[in-house]
Design an enzyme around this catalytic site. Sequence first.
Site, PDB file in Angstrom:
ATOM      1  N   TYR A 150     -74.572   4.500   0.747  1.00 16.12           N
ATOM      2  CA  TYR A 150     -74.224   5.905   0.466  1.00 16.12           C
ATOM      3  C   TYR A 150     -73.068   6.010  -0.522  1.00 16.12           C
ATOM      4  CZ  TYR A 150     -72.407  10.622   1.182  1.00 16.12           C
ATOM      5  OH  TYR A 150     -71.937  11.892   0.986  1.00 16.12           O
TER       6      TYR A 150
HETATM    7  N1  LIG Z   1     -71.105  16.708   5.368  1.00 16.46           N
HETATM    8  C1  LIG Z   1     -70.168  15.888   4.909  1.00 16.46           C
HETATM    9  O1  LIG Z   1     -69.294  15.427   5.660  1.00 16.46           O
HETATM   10  C2  LIG Z   1     -70.121  15.546   3.450  1.00 16.46           C
HETATM   11  C3  LIG Z   1     -68.955  14.951   2.949  1.00 16.46           C
HETATM   12  C4  LIG Z   1     -68.877  14.620   1.604  1.00 16.46           C
HETATM   13  C5  LIG Z   1     -69.942  14.884   0.776  1.00 16.46           C
HETATM   14  N2  LIG Z   1     -71.071  15.445   1.270  1.00 16.46           N
HETATM   15  C6  LIG Z   1     -72.168  15.713   0.333  1.00 16.46           C
HETATM   16  O2  LIG Z   1     -72.422  17.096   0.328  1.00 16.46           O
HETATM   17  C7  LIG Z   1     -73.803  17.338   0.031  1.00 16.46           C
HETATM   18  C8  LIG Z   1     -74.409  18.206   1.138  1.00 16.46           C
HETATM   19  O3  LIG Z   1     -74.254  17.534   2.367  1.00 16.46           O
HETATM   20  P1  LIG Z   1     -74.476  18.296   3.753  1.00 16.46           P
HETATM   21  O4  LIG Z   1     -73.711  17.559   4.761  1.00 16.46           O
HETATM   22  O5  LIG Z   1     -74.279  19.747   3.569  1.00 16.46           O
HETATM   23  O6  LIG Z   1     -76.044  17.978   3.988  1.00 16.46           O
HETATM   24  P2  LIG Z   1     -77.137  18.695   4.909  1.00 16.46           P
HETATM   25  O7  LIG Z   1     -76.523  19.585   5.905  1.00 16.46           O
HETATM   26  O8  LIG Z   1     -78.026  17.588   5.388  1.00 16.46           O
HETATM   27  O9  LIG Z   1     -77.955  19.561   3.840  1.00 16.46           O
HETATM   28  C9  LIG Z   1     -78.573  18.874   2.794  1.00 16.46           C
HETATM   29  C10 LIG Z   1     -79.239  19.843   1.860  1.00 16.46           C
HETATM   30  O10 LIG Z   1     -79.808  19.099   0.780  1.00 16.46           O
HETATM   31  C11 LIG Z   1     -81.179  19.449   0.669  1.00 16.46           C
HETATM   32  N3  LIG Z   1     -81.959  18.327   0.143  1.00 16.46           N
HETATM   33  C12 LIG Z   1     -82.033  17.054   0.626  1.00 16.46           C
HETATM   34  N4  LIG Z   1     -82.853  16.328  -0.156  1.00 16.46           N
HETATM   35  C13 LIG Z   1     -83.303  17.161  -1.126  1.00 16.46           C
HETATM   36  C14 LIG Z   1     -84.176  17.002  -2.224  1.00 16.46           C
HETATM   37  N5  LIG Z   1     -84.755  15.823  -2.487  1.00 16.46           N
HETATM   38  N6  LIG Z   1     -84.407  18.069  -3.029  1.00 16.46           N
HETATM   39  C15 LIG Z   1     -83.823  19.265  -2.786  1.00 16.46           C
HETATM   40  N7  LIG Z   1     -82.995  19.476  -1.747  1.00 16.46           N
HETATM   41  C16 LIG Z   1     -82.748  18.439  -0.942  1.00 16.46           C
HETATM   42  C17 LIG Z   1     -81.599  19.876   2.049  1.00 16.46           C
HETATM   43  O11 LIG Z   1     -82.710  20.742   1.894  1.00 16.46           O
HETATM   44  P3  LIG Z   1     -83.999  20.725   2.880  1.00 16.46           P
HETATM   45  O12 LIG Z   1     -83.495  20.618   4.274  1.00 16.46           O
HETATM   46  O13 LIG Z   1     -84.647  22.019   2.534  1.00 16.46           O
HETATM   47  O14 LIG Z   1     -84.807  19.547   2.452  1.00 16.46           O
HETATM   48  C18 LIG Z   1     -80.359  20.620   2.521  1.00 16.46           C
HETATM   49  O15 LIG Z   1     -80.333  21.933   2.019  1.00 16.46           O
HETATM   50  C19 LIG Z   1     -74.447  15.967  -0.109  1.00 16.46           C
HETATM   51  O16 LIG Z   1     -74.498  15.608  -1.462  1.00 16.46           O
HETATM   52  C20 LIG Z   1     -73.503  15.066   0.656  1.00 16.46           C
HETATM   53  O17 LIG Z   1     -73.579  13.734   0.227  1.00 16.46           O
HETATM   54  C21 LIG Z   1     -71.192  15.784   2.588  1.00 16.46           C
END
Ligand SMILES: NC(=O)c1ccc[n+]([C@@H]2O[C@H](COP(=O)([O-])OP(=O)(O)OC[C@H]3O[C@@H](n4cnc5c(N)ncnc54)[C@H](OP(=O)(O)O)[C@@H]3O)[C@@H](O)[C@H]2O)c1
Length: 249
Positions: free
Chosen positions: A155
């Site tokens: 990741y």
């Molecule tokens: N949460 C954390 O602690 C954290 C920390 C640092 C960075 N991040 C980053 O922040 C971003 C969002 O994370 P999150 O925690 O909010 O994730 P999440 O709750 O799992 O939501 C992920 C989103 O991405 C969409 N997605 C996944 N694969 C996709 C694809 N191939 N095409 C289009 N949409 C896609 C999902 O849509 P569907 O469900 O409709 O497929 C969902 O809307 C990511 O890049 C992650 O690496 C997260």
Amino acid sequence: MGVLDGKVALVTGASKGIGAGIAKGLAAAGASVVVNYGSSKEDANRVVSVIAEQGGKAFAAQGDVSKSGDVKRLFAEVVREFGGLDVLVNNAGVYSFGRLESVRETEFHRQYNTNVLGTLLATQEAVKLFGEKGGSIINIGTAGTHNPGPAMVLYLSTKGSIDIITQVLAKELGPKKIRVNSINPGGTETEGAHALGVIGSDFEKHLISQTPLGRFGQPEDIAPVAVFLSSEASRWITGEILLASGGMR
Ligand SMILES: NC(=O)c1ccc[n+]([C@@H]2O[C@H](COP(=O)([O-])OP(=O)(O)OC[C@H]3O[C@@H](n4cnc5c(N)ncnc54)[C@H](OP(=O)(O)O)[C@@H]3O)[C@@H](O)[C@H]2O)c1
């Protein structure tokens, strides 16, 4: 009057989590927002409804960012509905954690195709749409790349690529008046973090203990940073990797 009045923004992966928070934040600041989703149509429609209830403008658009055909179709829809684009937020991302011996080809391709290739494909299309007025690209990295720990090699390597993409493309696209910046969140409570069992775990406690502001992040903590990087207030800022992590580094 909002600071993003008259702007059009596309947020990838905006059906949940940080992307949904950013979509709502940009809409509240006046932008017309495209709420992209991969598979969660109902969740995306819910985000659009919340935006509409608050007087904003948005529509939901399906598209897997890792597939060039989907990405082209998505951007064609943006043009059809809103006539152009000013801001792209490359938020769609997937993650799982594990040590070196757990790395598998399928998971490698899932993470690299979504997190890295998806960012490049969407950015290619956005650059074509921005035209002479330029635009703002906001990539979502992670604070984890600043102090990488064990058991996250796959990741964090995808997100290290995002840090580099931001720095390279800021230089490459600057002459086209396109700014490219990253927001690197710390641990944030999202559907994805819940699904992975992070919330309530020792790992969450560890992250909080490393966070000077003493709590886990929320999508609403990230959204105002995206509003800033989308707005004229950040017109002289490009190539920056901005930690939004409560001070965790
Ligand atoms: N949460 C954390 O602690 C954290 C920390 C640092 C960075 N991040 C980053 O922040 C971003 C969002 O994370 P999150 O925690 O909010 O994730 P999440 O709750 O799992 O939501 C992920 C989103 O991405 C969409 N997605 C996944 N694969 C996709 C694809 N191939 N095409 C289009 N949409 C896609 C999902 O849509 P569907 O469900 O409709 O497929 C969902 O809307 C990511 O890049 C992650 O690496 C997260």
